[in-house]
Design an enzyme around this catalytic site. Structure first.
Site, mmCIF file in Angstrom:
data_model
loop_
_atom_site.group_PDB
_atom_site.id
_atom_site.type_symbol
_atom_site.label_atom_id
_atom_site.label_comp_id
_atom_site.label_asym_id
_atom_site.label_seq_id
_atom_site.Cartn_x
_atom_site.Cartn_y
_atom_site.Cartn_z
ATOM 1 N N GLY A 75 0.003 4.517 0.039
ATOM 2 C CA GLY A 75 -0.708 5.744 0.429
ATOM 3 C C GLY A 75 -1.596 6.241 -0.689
ATOM 4 N N ALA A 76 -1.452 7.514 -1.021
ATOM 5 C CA ALA A 76 -2.305 8.134 -2.031
ATOM 6 C C ALA A 76 -2.073 7.547 -3.427
ATOM 7 C CB ALA A 76 -2.062 9.640 -2.054
ATOM 8 N N GLY A 103 -2.153 4.486 -4.106
ATOM 9 C CA GLY A 103 -2.912 3.249 -4.223
ATOM 10 C C GLY A 103 -2.107 2.025 -3.848
ATOM 11 N N ASP A 117 -6.507 -1.372 7.393
ATOM 12 C CA ASP A 117 -7.311 -2.520 7.834
ATOM 13 C C ASP A 117 -8.475 -2.759 6.859
ATOM 14 O OD1 ASP A 117 -5.606 -2.596 10.034
ATOM 15 O OD2 ASP A 117 -6.905 -1.290 11.217
ATOM 16 N N SER A 135 0.870 -1.187 0.000
ATOM 17 C CA SER A 135 0.000 0.000 0.000
ATOM 18 C C SER A 135 0.897 1.224 0.000
ATOM 19 C CB SER A 135 -0.960 -0.021 1.182
ATOM 20 O OG SER A 135 -0.270 -0.062 2.394
#
Lengths: 310, 310
Positions: free
Chosen positions: A219-220, A222, A249, A217
């Site tokens: 962050g922004a 994706g 989560d 992941s």
């Protein structure tokens, strides 16, 4: 059913104060309390998506009693938490009303005795045969051996149950060698695991260490999936603003629900990215906005990525 | 026995962190939990001095259960706390390991229903006939009428039991008119009550409003007693350095124990000042150092003060 494991459950407490000033005294305006720990958050999202989910992990003391009482009303969710003598930790999030900024105070968790841990592992192994997938989530409380997740990964694989691992530090390093089906590190956890700050290289290294699939992941930006079936990337249509608590989560819940429903990787990624963004947008930390989720699911695009040269 | 009343009991939690930084995440190194609220602190000191003491007040929820479990082992102390449906509040003291500075976060307390309050008052009135003295201590939780302490003072006086009041703000203003035997304000509380920042004038005003005796705690300057029997002042031999948490509650315990033992005012003041200073010197917040107490008791001097011209 899907099983989520939270060795270090928590009673998550949120305080709203006008402004946090060190060394001053504050009257808390509003107190919100809910069951926490990554695996419980994942389970709540799965249950909201309509999946039957069982939660296990360690729980104890009066904080543990509170947590179980608050969990009792959740539809689709079965409590199979394992009692220990120590008390479930509290986490305190102090939110500044003016700015929305949060200061976090996390207790370490109960000291777990070796016999408690081995009894827990036995109860976990009894749950495995009825599971369609298992997620191992979060930190380990004091006293639990650092190889604990490796042990739980091996047991799941021995039982033929797909296993997702979401942890960090030494417990991740040890458990990855037990060959989990899926890990979901963020950029920082990947760098800590592999020593590389270059995501593509770090993902390659993580797979060499034993993870079958790595869903990073970013962050922004994706999520980036590197799996035996191919490489994909998915990102939200635009940058979402809000509270990122619990977004990771929700992504785990998206990946797990897609796995047990037999979706292909691009569909799983779309679901994970949309749930994650809908969590950032929700007014309550850690919950997702169902309308935003449906909208985002239609907009998120997952595209194949050329494999990196090895 | 001595009765202490704590309408807004608390589970006092102390967190030790290396340094509190707003908007950052902190791992708490050490968690200490104990029953709190001023009346419980006073009771613990009285019990340690060998007095039989009964505690009452409102208690509820899982925090309340914890509090009662932790209270159960205290010698000389009887739990007569009254159960309500809301949860006992938590207070969090975050101590910076480097500087020892403390940041305080206080929950407001449970919302108390009118029927719960009137049932509590009835149970309080049943306890009064067996009391040698009663102390009414601390803040009122939400839902309790602001005239609550006035009602409790009147009931005690009606039963012929000497009553000490240690609160602030509007509850103090209302209750003082019910003519408590003793109030123990600090300089700030006196100024808030009377509008005067000049202690002698503020004490005179507080007595005009109804308090029979005013024992003002003036921090490092010790205590100033203005009573129908005369005026006295007592101060520690030198400035003591340490944690002032609970010093005021120890002073209340000193005054009450002196009262029920029939000591004269100067002796009561010496005891209150010595206990208060021994609490500042103790390594654990809110406890007193028994050796320091014995030493200080021999050194503190209480002298008469000429009455102010009225």
């Amino acid at each position: 059913m899907i099983l989520t494991v939270t060795p270090n459950t928590a009673l998550d407490i949120t305080y709203h104060v006008p402004s946090l000033r060190p060394h001053a005294s504050h009257r808390v305006r509003e107190v919100v309390e809910r069951p926490g720990g990554k695996g419980l958050n994942v389970a709540r999202v799965l249950a909201a998506l309509g999946h039957r989910v069982t939660v296990t992990g360690l729980v104890g003391g009066s904080t543990g009693r509170s947590l179980r009482e608050q969990l009792a009303g959740t539809e689709n969710l079965t409590d199979a938490l394992f009692p220990v003598s120590g008390a479930t930790r509290r986490t305190i999030a102090v939110v500044d009303a003016a700015t929305g900024d949060t200061t976090q105070l996390n207790e370490p968790g109960p000291l777990v005795a070796p016999a408690e841990w081995s009894d827990f592992v036995a109860s976990y192994e009894r749950l495995l045969p009825s599971c369609s997938a298992v997620a191992l989530c979060g930190s380990l409380p004091p006293g639990v051996p650092v190889g604990a997740y490796a042990q739980l990964v091996r047991a799941a694989r021995g039982a033929g149950v797909p296993v997702l691992l979401d942890t960090s530090g030494e417990p991740l390093r040890r458990a990855i060698a037990a060959r989990p089906d899926l890990i979901k590190p963020n950029a920082e956890e990947l760098a800590e695991l592999t020593g590389s700050h270059e995501p593509a290289e770090a993902i390659r290294d993580a797979r060499r260490r034993g993870a079958h699939a790595v869903i990073a992941s970013l962050g922004a930006d994706g999520m980036h999936a590197v799996t035996p079936e191919g490489h994909w990337r998915a990102a939200p249509p635009e940058r979402v603003r809000g509270n990122p608590t619990g977004a990771g989560d929700s992504a785990v819940a998206g990946l797990l629900s897609g796995l047990v429903e037999g979706l292909d990787w691009p569909e799983r990624l779309v679901r994970a990215v949309a749930l994650s963004a809908a969590t950032v947008l929700a007014p309550v930390a850690g919950e997702f906005d169902p309308e935003a989720y449906e909208e985002l699911r239609a907009k998120v695009v997952a595209g194949p990525v050329a494999p990196d040269p090895e």
